[in-house]
Design an enzyme around this catalytic site. Structure first.
Site, PDB file in Angstrom:
ATOM      1  N   LYS A   6       0.671  -1.272  -0.410  1.00 54.63           N
ATOM      2  CA  LYS A   6       0.159   0.077   0.470  1.00 54.63           C
ATOM      3  C   LYS A   6       0.813   1.178  -0.341  1.00 54.63           C
ATOM      4  O   LYS A   6       2.193   0.927   0.793  1.00 54.63           O
ATOM      5  CB  LYS A   6      -1.065   0.084   1.433  1.00 54.63           C
ATOM      6  CG  LYS A   6      -2.279   0.419   1.094  1.00 54.63           C
ATOM      7  CD  LYS A   6      -2.855   0.467   2.714  1.00 54.63           C
ATOM      8  CE  LYS A   6      -3.904   0.562   2.473  1.00 54.63           C
ATOM      9  NZ  LYS A   6      -4.546   0.855   3.936  1.00 54.63           N
TER      10      LYS A   6
HETATM   11  C1  E4P Z   1      -8.567   1.050   4.117  1.00 58.08           C
HETATM   12  O1  E4P Z   1      -8.143   1.176   3.374  1.00 58.08           O
HETATM   13  C2  E4P Z   1      -8.089   1.970   4.716  1.00 58.08           C
HETATM   14  O2  E4P Z   1      -6.547   2.461   5.299  1.00 58.08           O
HETATM   15  C3  E4P Z   1      -9.557   2.585   5.550  1.00 58.08           C
HETATM   16  O3  E4P Z   1     -10.528   1.939   5.198  1.00 58.08           O
HETATM   17  C4  E4P Z   1      -9.575   3.753   6.164  1.00 58.08           C
HETATM   18  O4  E4P Z   1     -10.599   4.048   7.190  1.00 58.08           O
HETATM   19  P1  E4P Z   1     -10.866   5.463   7.935  1.00 58.08           P
HETATM   20  O5  E4P Z   1     -11.058   6.510   7.743  1.00 58.08           O
HETATM   21  O6  E4P Z   1     -12.251   4.530   8.123  1.00 58.08           O
HETATM   22  O7  E4P Z   1      -9.594   5.569   9.394  1.00 58.08           O
END
Ligand code: E4P
Length: 217
Positions: A83
């Site tokens: 990522k």
């Molecule tokens: C997933 O890949 C993201 O990092 C995550 O969904 C972020 O979610 P949040 O905005 O609730 O922290």
């Protein structure tokens, strides 16, 4: 639509996995912090539990260091998706890592233009953050629809991975729009089973079964 679980909590992943609800997992530094575990150790454990892609996020900000971190994360298991953030350096890292055959999830996407760039850089997944846009009175679902339209216009193969999902309603809306994947916290996935009329109806059936003296086993 595929379901990814947005957590580094292995117990929660195991519970959903047993029901066939886990097509993959996404983590980020905040979720690793919440787990209280070492990133390499917990990520390896998750990769052993699920066969689908497991996103593990780099922490570097420059492309060269992101590439080095991405290569190290990819060594954990074959199902790692590295990522990287949607910055110019993140896009450079995306191109290098995907050219090496690694899966790359470009995260922190908040605009259609960003999603277009990620697709051009060969991203496997683009992660538009719905909830964080909604928090600012913007329309996260509209972004998912815009990206769907753009990708379909040109046949981009990058998977739309709807992220930052806050409600069961987000899940069905993403499915209607045609997101390829939605990643949600375990609680949101479980909340998809809830309906007040199911509870009400079941309550009545339980009462009537008792009154009828029904016994099955
Ligand atoms: C997933 O890949 C993201 O990092 C995550 O969904 C972020 O979610 P949040 O905005 O609730 O922290």
């Amino acid at each position: 639509m595929k379901f990814f679980v947005d957590t580094a909590d292995t117990d929660a992943i195991a519970e959903l996995n047993a029901l066939g609800m886990v097509d993959g997992v996404t983590t980020n530094p905040s979720l690793i912090l919440k787990s209280g575990r070492d990133i390499l150790e917990v990520t390896k454990e998750i990769c052993d539990m699920v066969s689908g892609p497991v996103s593990a996020e780099v922490i570097a900000l420059d492309a060269e260091s992101m590439i080095a971190e991405g290569r190290k994360l990819a060594e954990i298991a074959e199902n790692i998706a590295v990522k990287v953030p949607l910055t110019w350096d993140g896009l450079k890292a995306c191109k290098v890592l995907t050219d090496e055959g690694k899966m790359v999830n470009v995260t922190l996407c908040f605009s259609a233009n960003q999603a277009l760039l990620a697709a051009k850089a060969g991203a496997t997944f683009i992660s538009p953050f719905i909830g964080r846009l909604d928090d600012l009175n913007m329309d996260g679902l509209e972004l998912i629809a815009d990206i769907r339209e753009i990708y379909d216009n040109y046949g981009f193969e990058t998977n739309i991975l709807a992220a930052s999902i806050r409600s069961a309603n987000h899940m069905s809306e993403c499915a209607k729009i045609g997101a390829d994947v939605a990643t949600a916290p375990p609680g949101v996935i479980k909340a998809m089973a809830n309906h007040v009329l199911t509870d009400k109806g079941l309550d009545q059936f339980v009462k009537d079964a008792k009154q009828a003296g029904i016994k099955i086993v």
